[in-house]
Design an enzyme around this catalytic site. Structure first.
Site, PDB file in Angstrom:
ATOM      1  N   THR A  35      11.782  39.268  24.075  1.00  0.00           N
ATOM      2  CA  THR A  35      10.337  39.420  23.884  1.00  0.00           C
ATOM      3  C   THR A  35       9.915  40.868  24.094  1.00  0.00           C
ATOM      4  OG1 THR A  35      10.162  38.575  26.143  1.00  0.00           O
ATOM      5  CG2 THR A  35       9.552  37.076  24.370  1.00  0.00           C
ATOM      6  N   LYS A  95      15.731  45.686  30.574  1.00  0.00           N
ATOM      7  CA  LYS A  95      15.855  44.224  30.553  1.00  0.00           C
ATOM      8  C   LYS A  95      16.852  43.875  31.641  1.00  0.00           C
ATOM      9  CE  LYS A  95      17.147  44.724  26.116  1.00  0.00           C
ATOM     10  NZ  LYS A  95      16.382  43.832  25.254  1.00  0.00           N
ATOM     11  N   ARG A  96      17.003  42.580  31.976  1.00  0.00           N
ATOM     12  CA  ARG A  96      18.010  42.221  32.961  1.00  0.00           C
ATOM     13  C   ARG A  96      19.372  42.792  32.551  1.00  0.00           C
ATOM     14  NH1 ARG A  96      16.513  38.738  37.324  1.00  0.00           N
ATOM     15  NH2 ARG A  96      18.726  38.857  37.772  1.00  0.00           N
ATOM     16  N   HIS A 140      16.118  27.728  25.919  1.00  0.00           N
ATOM     17  CA  HIS A 140      16.168  29.207  25.886  1.00  0.00           C
ATOM     18  C   HIS A 140      17.594  29.724  25.976  1.00  0.00           C
ATOM     19  CE1 HIS A 140      11.790  29.724  26.853  1.00  0.00           C
ATOM     20  NE2 HIS A 140      11.969  28.548  27.407  1.00  0.00           N
ATOM     21  N   LYS A 180      23.945  41.519  27.005  1.00  0.00           N
ATOM     22  CA  LYS A 180      22.905  42.422  26.510  1.00  0.00           C
ATOM     23  C   LYS A 180      23.464  43.810  26.202  1.00  0.00           C
ATOM     24  CE  LYS A 180      19.180  40.045  29.059  1.00  0.00           C
ATOM     25  NZ  LYS A 180      18.195  39.601  28.052  1.00  0.00           N
ATOM     26  N   LYS A 212       7.104  43.760  22.380  1.00  0.00           N
ATOM     27  CA  LYS A 212       6.183  44.636  23.123  1.00  0.00           C
ATOM     28  C   LYS A 212       6.360  46.091  22.693  1.00  0.00           C
ATOM     29  CE  LYS A 212       6.576  41.289  26.777  1.00  0.00           C
ATOM     30  NZ  LYS A 212       7.396  40.868  27.925  1.00  0.00           N
TER      31      LYS A 212
HETATM   32  O1  73E Z   1      16.320  35.666  24.989  1.00  0.00           O
HETATM   33  C1  73E Z   1      15.573  35.364  26.136  1.00  0.00           C
HETATM   34  C2  73E Z   1      14.233  34.788  25.716  1.00  0.00           C
HETATM   35  O2  73E Z   1      13.452  35.753  25.041  1.00  0.00           O
HETATM   36  C3  73E Z   1      16.321  34.352  27.002  1.00  0.00           C
HETATM   37  O3  73E Z   1      17.536  34.918  27.451  1.00  0.00           O
HETATM   38  C4  73E Z   1      15.462  33.970  28.191  1.00  0.00           C
HETATM   39  O4  73E Z   1      14.240  33.397  27.693  1.00  0.00           O
HETATM   40  C5  73E Z   1      13.458  34.311  26.931  1.00  0.00           C
HETATM   41  C6  73E Z   1      12.168  33.603  26.541  1.00  0.00           C
HETATM   42  O5  73E Z   1      12.407  32.616  25.593  1.00  0.00           O
HETATM   43  C7  73E Z   1      16.152  32.997  29.098  1.00  0.00           C
HETATM   44  N1  73E Z   1      16.050  32.961  30.456  1.00  0.00           N
HETATM   45  C8  73E Z   1      16.806  31.946  30.876  1.00  0.00           C
HETATM   46  N2  73E Z   1      17.383  31.393  29.849  1.00  0.00           N
HETATM   47  N3  73E Z   1      16.982  32.039  28.723  1.00  0.00           N
HETATM   48  C9  73E Z   1      16.989  31.537  32.275  1.00  0.00           C
HETATM   49  C10 73E Z   1      17.989  30.633  32.622  1.00  0.00           C
HETATM   50  C11 73E Z   1      18.136  30.251  33.927  1.00  0.00           C
HETATM   51  C12 73E Z   1      17.311  30.742  34.919  1.00  0.00           C
HETATM   52  C13 73E Z   1      16.306  31.634  34.574  1.00  0.00           C
HETATM   53  C14 73E Z   1      16.150  32.033  33.261  1.00  0.00           C
END
Ligand code: 73E
Length: 853
Positions: free
Chosen positions: A696, A590-591, A394, A596, A700
């Site tokens: 995501t 979003k975070r 991710h 972002k 939505k």
């Molecule tokens: O783009 C998003 C993605 O939609 C991405 O930043 C997020 O995962 C979503 C689902 O695929 C994500 N979270 C983390 N890395 N990518 C992450 C990394 C470390 C700790 C917690 C979350």
């Protein structure tokens, strides 16, 4: 199979089954049963919270009945199961979702009304299950909903954090204050404790290698802690299948050491237990905090001297990962042993998906179980491991290799000595293979090694995840391409293209339309003449033919207005901002993260404000009024965009109020998203190209008939492909141009657009209070680098926002766009994504639970 009198059992079971009937009287009886018995209350002494708990417990009874049938049937049929290992499950609330999936919302609504309560108010007593940070955790929750709905036998495995993601409060300076989230305080009706099924987990201790290079080793001594499972049933929609999320809670093995107690050392007696319990005390609010280590609410006890030499926060995170992974694998292997199959058949019964690298220790742990405990030959064990695991990456954030998870070798040696040996051995055999395929390429060996040289040496978890899995996937088409190109090019050369694939993320329409936007869902059902779209989202296509239908447009628009009104009421009841109900609602939730680019949005808001100020009152009336809504949590200690300073000035400006207002909604969560998303006209997905893996919430918003403004990043690109470019407001530079633009900034050759300079002048003039608080933000842009290319994308962002204004003026054509948008979102169903995983990665089939089960 029944102990005692089989007839008595059957009669008892049949009688009890009556308590699961779906009529109002049965529902009322079951609620009153829990009020009186489980909660020991009398009707005159019942408040909304009690009523929620009683109603939730009665829904839980229904879930457990189905859960039992499902698990029994799966075991009897010896089915292959999917195990989704995710350190986060951002479930939100369960009550409404469970009632809808079980098809009992109506009798609960009516039953509660007769008992003197309103369903919505009762539902509001539920706390969010906030066991996640953002997209990654919410994705896991959507996938579990789809797995159950598609009748795929599956378990989610995670940790039962006593504190989920922190509650966010905004103080009078507009800054974030983090408050703990004691979500278990009122007890959690959705979980079933399995205190008898605890698993012993070893930490520290001594390890030995086998006699020969690939032989069995040993691991003894150290500290043993307990992982106690709590199960959360996950019902499918309109099906009997009820899967499970097993959450692990850490406990001390001896909570009371008699010898030490007798010696009068009470503190020493409880110390080890407390150290163990610390492991699942709190969810990490994200990776960045590991660097700051400011969020450790509870100090780690220093029973192991060595610990002082590590960052405590990091050591605790590694303990979390291991306890979770070891307990889950123990569970999976226990279930497998009952089948009495050879270990080589393990991958025929088990598909384990690694949600990012967080559970990568599962790879050496399964090697340890197979080689050390089960006496399997190393090569056979490695083959089993590889056929079992899949790994989802991710990592967006510019796809920098620095963003990938690494653990210091001495830390792993200290906590998991046997695993460190196994990792070294996996590495040695792997590098032999690399050497065979690419002889005399030392640079390549260094790049691909599981171990990164340095002080200290680090284990590259992503490399371990790649070589220990049969499939690696990214989460959107662009992202999966970058995973191959930028993250793992050497591994693509080594293993071939087919090992790497894409599964674009998806969302569940059960929660993200049917549940959160009931009016729109009802209109869709009415127009299509069926509810089938809830299970087959491509059916939304049938709405296309109404896109230009004036009567339909009117109904469609009035539902949006009702959702906007609801959000405006929420805003006015939680902030002191008064909003124009006719304003275009422009949302970014979003975070909070630099990549972002909430900062791009807020600088754009300032530009709009300056433009409005220059207009005469009658000219302003011709401009589309706007309400800018922000929400999201920042990592503790992370610098926040100065949204609140800007909103203060703008909202206080009487001339502008009607035309522009700005609000920051505190404590963004799944529940708040359920209010915000249906109300949005426009939402912002504006990360620097190549940095957002997927996103995501974009899906939505679009599903709920909101238009998107965004960059060519993550899933935005595929969404536009599906719904048509003409329905998305794209702007900004593309991924391919990012390196060149960054170099230009580094060389001091970048151009800053005049609109941006105008905004900066206004800030520095003190228009938004002390300009000093903006300096850190301005410094990231002008201090040389502008790493996220705010200045490069600013002009085209403003242009895209102008296009939005123009489009919004023609309401009929705007509504037409929004209908097309919803109608074409079918492919972003998590059902589609999960079926793709099932076919291409897990090799599992749906298993329908028969009615007679
Ligand atoms: O783009 C998003 C993605 O939609 C991405 O930043 C997020 O995962 C979503 C689902 O695929 C994500 N979270 C983390 N890395 N990518 C992450 C990394 C470390 C700790 C917690 C979350």
């Amino acid at each position: 199979i029944f102990p005692g009198d089989a007839k008595a059992w059957k009669a008892a079971i049949a009688k009890n089954a009556e308590t699961l009937k779906k009529d109002v009287e049965t529902v009322e009886a079951q609620i009153s049963h829990h009020v009186h018995t489980t909660l020991a209350r009398a009707p005159f002494n019942v408040d909304e919270l009690t009523m929620y708990q009683a109603a939730a417990l009665s829904v839980r009874d229904r879930l457990i009945a189905r859960w039992n049938e499902t698990q029994t049937f799966h075991t009897q049929q010896r089915v292959k199961r999917v195990y989704y290992l995710s350190l986060e499950f951002l479930m939100g609330r369960q009550f409404d979702n469970a009632m809808l999936n079980l098809g009992v919302k109506k009798p609960y609504n009516d039953g509660l009304k007769q008992l003197g309560f309103n369903l919505e108010d009762v539902s509001d007593s539920e706390r969010d299950m906030g066991l996640g940070n953002g997209g990654l955790g919410r994705l896991a929750a959507c996938y579990l909903d789809s797995l159950a709905t598609l009748d795929i036998p599956a378990f989610g495995y995670t940790l039962r954090y006593q504190q989920g993601i922190f509650r966010q409060i905004i103080n009078s300076n507009g800054e974030q204050v983090e408050v703990p989230d004691p979500w278990l305080e009122n007890t959690n009706p959705w979980e079933i404790p399995r205190l008898d099924a605890a698993v012993e987990i070893r930490l520290h201790g001594e390890a030995t290698r086998g006699d020969n290079a690939k032989g069995a080793g040993t691991w003894t001594g150290g500290l043993e802690v307990l992982a106690v499972p709590y199960d959360i049933p996950v019902p499918g929609f309109g099906t009997k299948t009820t899967n499970n999320i097993r959450t692990w809670s850490a406990r001390g093995k001896v909570s009371f050491d008699l010898a030490k107690f007798n010696a009068g050392d009470y503190e020493a007696a409880v110390r080890e237990a407390e150290e163990a319990e610390t492991i699942t005390r709190v969810l990490y609010p994200n990776e960045a905090s590991l660097r700051h280590a400011t969020y450790i609410l509870v100090q780690v006890e220093l029973t192991h001297d060595f610990e002082q030499n590590f960052d405590k926060g990091k050591a605790l995170r590694l303990k979390q990962q291991y306890l979770w992974v070891a307990a889950s694998l123990h569970d999976i292997c226990r279930r497998f042993r009952k089948l009495r199959e050879p270990w080589t058949a393990f991958p025929d019964y088990n598909a384990i998906q690694l949600n990012d690298t967080h559970p990568t220790l599962a790879i050496p742990e399964l090697m340890r179980i197979l080689v050390d405990e089960e006496g399997q030959p190393w090569d056979e064990a490695w083959d089993i491991v590889r056929r079992t695991f899949g790994y989802t990456n991710h990592t967006g954030a510019a796809l920098m290799t620095e963003a990938l998870e690494r653990w210091a070798v001495p830390l792993i040696e200290w906590l998991l000595p046997r695993h460190m040996q196994i990792i070294y051995d996996i590495n040695a055999f792997f590098l032999e293979e690399v050497e065979k395929k690419f002889p005399n390429d030392r640079a390549r060996l260094a790049r691909m090694s599981l171990i990164e040289e340095g002080y200290p040496k680090m284990v590259r978890m992503a490399h371990l995840a790649v070589i220990g899995s049969h499939r690696v996937n990214g989460v959107a088409a662009l992202h999966s391409r970058l995973v191959k190109q930028d993250l793992f090019p050497d591994f693509v050369e080594m293993f071939g293209q087919d090992r790497f694939t894409n599964v674009t993320n998806g969302i569940t329409a059960r929660r993200w339309l049917y549940q959160c936007n009931p009016q729109l869902a009802a209109l869709i059902t009415q127009a299509l003449g069926t509810e089938e779209w809830i299970l087959d989202l491509d059916k939304l296509k049938g709405l296309e033919k109404y896109a230009r239908d004036k009567k339909f447009q009117k109904e469609w628009a009035s539902i949006k207005q009702a959702n906007r009104d609801r959000l405006c009421e929420y805003i006015e009841s939680t902030t002191d901002v008064k909003v124009n109900r006719k304003a275009l609602i422009d949302v970014q939730v979003k975070r909070i993260h630099e990549y972002k680019r909430q900062s791009l949005n807020i600088l754009g808001v300032i530009f709009r404000y300056l433009t409005l100020k220059k207009l005469k009152p009658e000219e302003r009336k011709r401009v589309v009024p706007r309400l800018s809504v922000f929400g999201g949590k920042a990592a503790p200690g992370y610098y926040m965009a100065n949204i609140n300073a800007v909103s203060k000035t703008i909202n206080a400006d009487k001339d502008i109020r009607e035309h522009l207002s700005v609000v920051f909604l505190a404590d963004y969560s799944v529940s708040l998203a359920e209010i915000i998303i249906p109300a949005s006209d426009l939402s912002e997905h504006i990360s620097t190209a190549g940095t957002e893996a997927s996103g995501t919430s974009n899906m939505k918003f679009a599903l709920n008939s909101g238009l998107l403004i965004g960059t060519l990043d993550g899933a935005n690109i595929e969404i536009a492909e599906a719904i048509g470019d003409e329905n998305v407001f794209f702007f900004g530079n593309v991924t391919e141009d990012v390196p060149r633009l960054r170099r230009a900034h580094q060389a001091g050759e970048a151009q800053y657009p005049p609109e941006l300079m105008e905004v900066v002048d206004a800030i520095r003039s003190g228009m938004f209070g002390d300009g000093g608080v903006f300096e850190p933000l301005l410094n990231t842009i002008f201090g040389g680098k502008d790493y996220y290319l705010i200045s490069d994308d600013f002009t085209s962002y403003l242009e895209a926002q102008r296009m939005v204004d123009v489009a919004f003026v023609d309401q009929s054509s705007w509504v037409e766009k929004t209908i097309h948008t919803t109608a074409r979102m079918g492919r972003f169903a998590s059902d589609r994504a999960v079926m793709q995983y099932a076919d291409e990665i897990w090799n599992v089939e749906p298993v329908k639970i028969p009615d007679s089960a």
